[in-house]
Design an enzyme around this catalytic site. Structure first.
Site, PDB file in Angstrom:
ATOM      1  N   THR A  16       4.117  -6.938   0.373  1.00  0.00           N
ATOM      2  CA  THR A  16       3.275  -7.894   1.107  1.00  0.00           C
ATOM      3  C   THR A  16       3.373  -9.293   0.522  1.00  0.00           C
ATOM      4  O   THR A  16       3.415 -10.285   1.257  1.00  0.00           O
ATOM      5  CB  THR A  16       1.798  -7.440   1.042  1.00  0.00           C
ATOM      6  N   SER A  60       7.263  -1.378   0.172  1.00  0.00           N
ATOM      7  CA  SER A  60       7.401  -0.359  -0.886  1.00  0.00           C
ATOM      8  C   SER A  60       7.287   1.054  -0.341  1.00  0.00           C
ATOM      9  O   SER A  60       7.600   2.014  -1.062  1.00  0.00           O
ATOM     10  CB  SER A  60       6.415  -0.606  -2.028  1.00  0.00           C
ATOM     11  N   THR A  77       2.385  -3.070  -2.923  1.00  0.00           N
ATOM     12  CA  THR A  77       1.308  -2.365  -3.637  1.00  0.00           C
ATOM     13  C   THR A  77       1.261  -0.869  -3.319  1.00  0.00           C
ATOM     14  O   THR A  77       0.743  -0.094  -4.120  1.00  0.00           O
ATOM     15  CB  THR A  77      -0.078  -2.972  -3.298  1.00  0.00           C
ATOM     16  N   ASP A  78       1.809  -0.481  -2.151  1.00  0.00           N
ATOM     17  CA  ASP A  78       1.590   0.906  -1.701  1.00  0.00           C
ATOM     18  C   ASP A  78       2.174   1.945  -2.663  1.00  0.00           C
ATOM     19  O   ASP A  78       1.578   2.999  -2.867  1.00  0.00           O
ATOM     20  CB  ASP A  78       2.163   1.116  -0.298  1.00  0.00           C
TER      21      ASP A  78
HETATM   22  N1  ASP Z   1       3.107  -2.088   2.696  1.00  0.00           N
HETATM   23  C1  ASP Z   1       3.132  -3.062   1.628  1.00  0.00           C
HETATM   24  C2  ASP Z   1       4.078  -2.585   0.548  1.00  0.00           C
HETATM   25  O1  ASP Z   1       3.713  -1.694  -0.181  1.00  0.00           O
HETATM   26  C3  ASP Z   1       1.774  -3.250   1.094  1.00  0.00           C
HETATM   27  C4  ASP Z   1       1.646  -4.244  -0.023  1.00  0.00           C
HETATM   28  O2  ASP Z   1       2.580  -4.720  -0.608  1.00  0.00           O
HETATM   29  O3  ASP Z   1       0.487  -4.559  -0.342  1.00  0.00           O
HETATM   30  O4  ASP Z   1       5.167  -3.082   0.431  1.00  0.00           O
END
Ligand code: ASP
Length: 333
Positions: A14, A56, A87-88
């Site tokens: 993100t 991710s 973050t995932d």
């Molecule tokens: N879907 C995103 C990822 O994990 C979420 C994030 O980065 O917060 O790449």
């Protein structure tokens, strides 16, 4: 004093995303992220390396090996490393890097964000700044810097899907906090003068989360397809003995076929203790299964991949599994 040199490794997420017709997608390279925090040049010199640009969700063990190799190849050149990441699955990557790079004296700091860096309201810039603050410190090893928290790599978990307070440290205290560009340190993990790098993982590790009534054929299938199965059971842990299908037999057959089975709990805090109830004790007494105790499922997954990448000898698997690495396991060993 010589200015610190930090390598920023971009992987997507993100933090680097832009809004398209089909939702957020990672588009920005690490050098573009850096332009949003020009003041970082006051504290260090940064080089950028873009390894890939992925949500991710799409990250796999092969990507963890690429990140670890990139750090290994440049370890001597830099004083610290910042890995910007979605973050995932960041907690899995943090755990995997903790096993692939053991005992590092230099900081290896993962960060990301819940809102893209180009959005008016975003946690990206603060998280990146905090990650550089940690990367220029003398805090050793793999860590996450997120929303002011510094979390050791083997204990992180994403516990909120939307708010900035996205990560928790499970069954272990925070290493510290970053406030106004300063580190308040609570713990200093151990490190070695020379880290040990690894480059082999066995990705054939599966996770089965039990729900009441789930037929044991789910475990049989996953054991047939993989080299290790983690069973996330209930409470302190146990295996169901349904009349329609006994998990004991399924697990016994898997173990006899040379598979590794680890019991853990779906309860987030305080870990497993199979010895407490008959449903757990009876399998622990009779089958050579392993138990996660206070380890996170993310760390168990990455640790099994790392161990099975080194050996398939059950005695060695057990020995390595219960050997604490980067503070991943404390209780019950
Ligand atoms: N879907 C995103 C990822 O994990 C979420 C994030 O980065 O917060 O790449």
């Amino acid at each position: 004093m010589k200015e610190k040199r930090i390598l920023l490794i971009g992987t997507g997420g993100t933090i680097a995303s832009e809004m398209g017709e089909c939702g957020l997608k990672p588009e920005l390279a690490s050098a573009q992220l850096l332009r949003y925090i020009p003041d970082i040049s006051d504290i260090c010199t940064v080089d950028c390396l873009q390894l890939f640009s992925l949500d991710s969700t799409n990250i796999q063990p092969s990507h963890w090996i690429r990140i670890a190799s990139a750090i290994r190849e440049r370890y001597r050149e830099y004083d610290g490393f910042v890995v910007s990441h979605g973050t995932d699955t960041m907690a899995y990557t943090a755990a995997a890097l903790s096993y692939l790079i053991q005992g590092a004296q230099k900081p290896i700091v993962l960060t990301g964000a819940q809102k893209p860096i180009g959005f008016e309201t975003t946690d990206s810039k603060q998280n990146l700044r905090d990650a550089f603050t940690v990367a220029t410190s003398d805090m050793p090893g793999v860590m996450l810097a997120f929303n002011g928290k510094i979390i050791i790599g083997t204990r992180a978990r994403k516990t909120r899907s939307k708010s900035f307070e996205a990560f928790s440290s499970i069954n272990y205290p925070l290493l510290g906090m970053v406030q106004d560009g300063r580190i308040i340190r609570y713990i200093r993990p151990e490190s070695r003068a020379v880290p040990q790098f690894y480059d082999t993982l066995d990705p054939k590790v599966a996770l089965l989360k039990l729900v009441p009534g789930l037929h044991c054929s789910a475990a049989e299938y996953l054991l047939a397809q993989n080299n290790a199965l983690i069973i996330e059971s209930f409470g302190v842990g146990g295996l169901p003995a349904y009349e329609a299908g006994d998990y004991y037999e399924a697990v016994k057959n898997g173990l006899e076929a040379g598979k590794t089975v680890v019991m853990t709990t779906q309860v987030e805090n305080e870990g497993s203790d199979l010895a407490v109830y008959h449903v757990g004790n009876s399998i622990k007494q009779n089958l050579p299964i392993l138990e996660a105790y206070d380890m996170t499922t993310e760390a168990v997954t990455a640790k099994l991949m790392w161990i099975l990448g080194q050996t398939t000898d059950p005695a060695w698997v057990k020995e390595l599994f219960y050997t604490p690495i980067a503070c991943d396991i404390l209780a019950g060993v």
